[in-house]
Design an enzyme around this catalytic site. Structure first.
Site, PDB file in Angstrom:
ATOM      1  CB  SER A  52      11.085 -30.858  -1.016  1.00 45.68           C
ATOM      2  OG  SER A  52      10.621 -31.727  -2.010  1.00 45.68           O
ATOM      3  CB  SER A  53       8.935 -35.881   1.059  1.00 42.68           C
ATOM      4  OG  SER A  53       7.793 -35.384   0.444  1.00 42.68           O
ATOM      5  CG  ASN A  54       7.722 -34.822  -4.264  1.00 36.70           C
ATOM      6  OD1 ASN A  54       7.449 -36.007  -4.237  1.00 36.70           O
ATOM      7  ND2 ASN A  54       6.821 -33.879  -4.263  1.00 36.70           N
TER       8      ASN A  54
ATOM      9  CG  HIS B  49       7.634 -27.449  -0.387  1.00 36.75           C
ATOM     10  ND1 HIS B  49       7.167 -27.120   0.857  1.00 36.75           N
ATOM     11  CD2 HIS B  49       6.740 -28.328  -0.889  1.00 36.75           C
ATOM     12  CE1 HIS B  49       6.048 -27.759   1.091  1.00 36.75           C
ATOM     13  NE2 HIS B  49       5.757 -28.499   0.047  1.00 36.75           N
TER      14      HIS B  49
ATOM     15  CG  HIS C 263      -0.081 -29.055  -2.010  1.00 37.75           C
ATOM     16  ND1 HIS C 263       0.486 -30.045  -2.775  1.00 37.75           N
ATOM     17  CD2 HIS C 263       0.919 -28.554  -1.254  1.00 37.75           C
ATOM     18  CE1 HIS C 263       1.777 -30.109  -2.490  1.00 37.75           C
ATOM     19  NE2 HIS C 263       2.071 -29.221  -1.588  1.00 37.75           N
TER      20      HIS C 263
ATOM     21  CB  SER D 131       9.693 -26.647  -5.398  1.00 43.40           C
ATOM     22  OG  SER D 131       8.535 -27.318  -5.013  1.00 43.40           O
TER      23      SER D 131
ATOM     24  CD  GLU E  10      -1.914 -34.339  -3.727  1.00 41.88           C
ATOM     25  OE1 GLU E  10      -0.860 -33.916  -4.228  1.00 41.88           O
ATOM     26  OE2 GLU E  10      -2.381 -35.478  -3.957  1.00 41.88           O
TER      27      GLU E  10
ATOM     28  CB  THR F 173      -0.618 -36.185  -7.167  1.00 44.14           C
ATOM     29  OG1 THR F 173      -0.018 -35.250  -6.276  1.00 44.14           O
ATOM     30  CG2 THR F 173      -2.045 -35.817  -7.437  1.00 44.14           C
TER      31      THR F 173
HETATM   32 FE1  SF4 Z   1       0.094 -31.304 -10.374  1.00 41.88          FE
HETATM   33 FE2  SF4 Z   1       1.664 -33.410 -10.554  1.00 41.88          FE
HETATM   34 FE3  SF4 Z   1       2.724 -31.046 -10.133  1.00 41.88          FE
HETATM   35 FE4  SF4 Z   1       1.315 -32.202  -8.189  1.00 41.88          FE
HETATM   36  S1  SF4 Z   1       3.255 -32.920  -9.053  1.00 41.88           S
HETATM   37  S2  SF4 Z   1       1.173 -30.083  -8.848  1.00 41.88           S
HETATM   38  S3  SF4 Z   1      -0.224 -33.258  -9.380  1.00 41.88           S
HETATM   39  S4  SF4 Z   1       1.598 -31.684 -11.989  1.00 41.88           S
END
Ligand code: SF4
Length: 285
Positions: free
Chosen positions: A223-225, A41, A74, A267, A126, A167
């Site tokens: 991106s939600s993360n 992303h 993913h 990302s 994912e 994850t």
């Molecule tokens: Fe792998 Fe964790 Fe990165 Fe997802 S966040 S791609 S599970 S290392």
């Protein structure tokens, strides 16, 4: 003059780094390749890959016979691999090993007659890929949805259930589901598949933000993360800026700060983190 501190875990996680590297190397060696779905992303990294000849395709049908296709970190469901093989394409699999492990857990659970329950966002790629390794997956976004699924049929409480997590799920969502299932279900097993890289990044950002009067979070605003990372910092830091590139940072941002922290989503490549750091250091002089 403000002190600038960069979180050690800022930027690419190893799963994303591996996928981007594989796409880069393949495009260079073969003069091009296809990437199934958005490999990362980050529009800047995607543009770099495209310049090398790695083109993004959104469906199996778009992959040309004979072409090499990269599976992103993913992962994909079993049917996608079958469809790609049927098209006669070469598959290079960059599914993160953490995600592959989940595919194996749910597939083995079904073989053993158990019902996989995936805790995650149902339409996240994912999660749809994990579901694609089961013939009858159940996906719940949290404890409330788990409750709804359980009450729909009284027999479900006694099914052999195997729980896995997306994850990038939060610890709270997973713990709440485990608590509910332990209380209400008679035969449930749990595989905590939350990625360590994500929790480490979040914990480190939280610690760093506590020490800073300004916290800069670099990443894609969609991106939600990355948004989650900014939220975590906001809990303990009065001024949090979410930016994509150094140019997004207002020149006045540093003037009031004495300690500035930088973190970045999974990302964000190292060169963008450096660009932001360099700009801050220049303005700081
Ligand atoms: Fe792998 Fe964790 Fe990165 Fe997802 S966040 S791609 S599970 S290392």
């Amino acid at each position: 003059m403000a002190e600038v501190r960069v979180a050690k875990s800022a930027g690419f996680c190893y799963g994303v780094e591996r996928a981007v590297k594989l796409a880069e190397e393949t495009a260079r060696e073969k003069g091009g390749c296809a990437m199934l779905g958005s490999i990362i992303h980050n529009v800047h990294v995607v543009a770099e890959l495209e310049a090398l000849g790695a083109r993004q395709v959104d469906s199996v049908e778009e992959v040309r016979p004979g072409e090499t296709v990269i599976i992103r970190s993913h992962g994909e469901g079993r049917a996608v691999y079958d469809q790609l093989r049927a098209r006669g394409v070469e598959i290079l699999d960059a599914t993160c090993p953490n995600v592959t492990r989940i595919h194996q857990i749910v597939a083995q659970a079904e073989q053993a007659g158990r019902q996989p329950v995936i805790v995650g966002t149902p339409d996240h790629p994912e999660v749809t890929a994990i579901a694609g390794w089961c013939s009858h997956p159940v996906v719940v976004s949290g404890a409330e949805e788990l409750e709804k699924w359980l009450v729909q049929d009284e027999k479900r409480r006694n099914l052999p259930l195997t729980f896995v997590s997306q994850t990038t799920s939060t610890r709270k969502i997973w713990d709440d589901c485990v608590k509910k299932a332990k209380k209400e279900c008679t035969n449930a097993e749990f595989f905590d598949t939350i990625c360590g890289a994500t929790s480490k990044r979040q914990e480190e950002a939280h610690r760093l933000a506590q020490q800073c009067s300004l916290m800069v979070v670099i990443g894609d605003g969609k991106s939600s993360n990355t948004k989650r990372l900014a939220e975590i910092c906001k809990e303990v830091c009065p001024d949090v800026r979410l930016i994509e590139r150094a140019a997004d940072l207002e020149p006045s941002a540093l003037s009031q700060a004495n300690v500035v922290g930088i973190t970045a989503g999974a990302s964000t490549p190292a060169w963008i983190i450096k660009e932001v750091y360099d700009k801050m250091s220049e303005e700081n002089m």
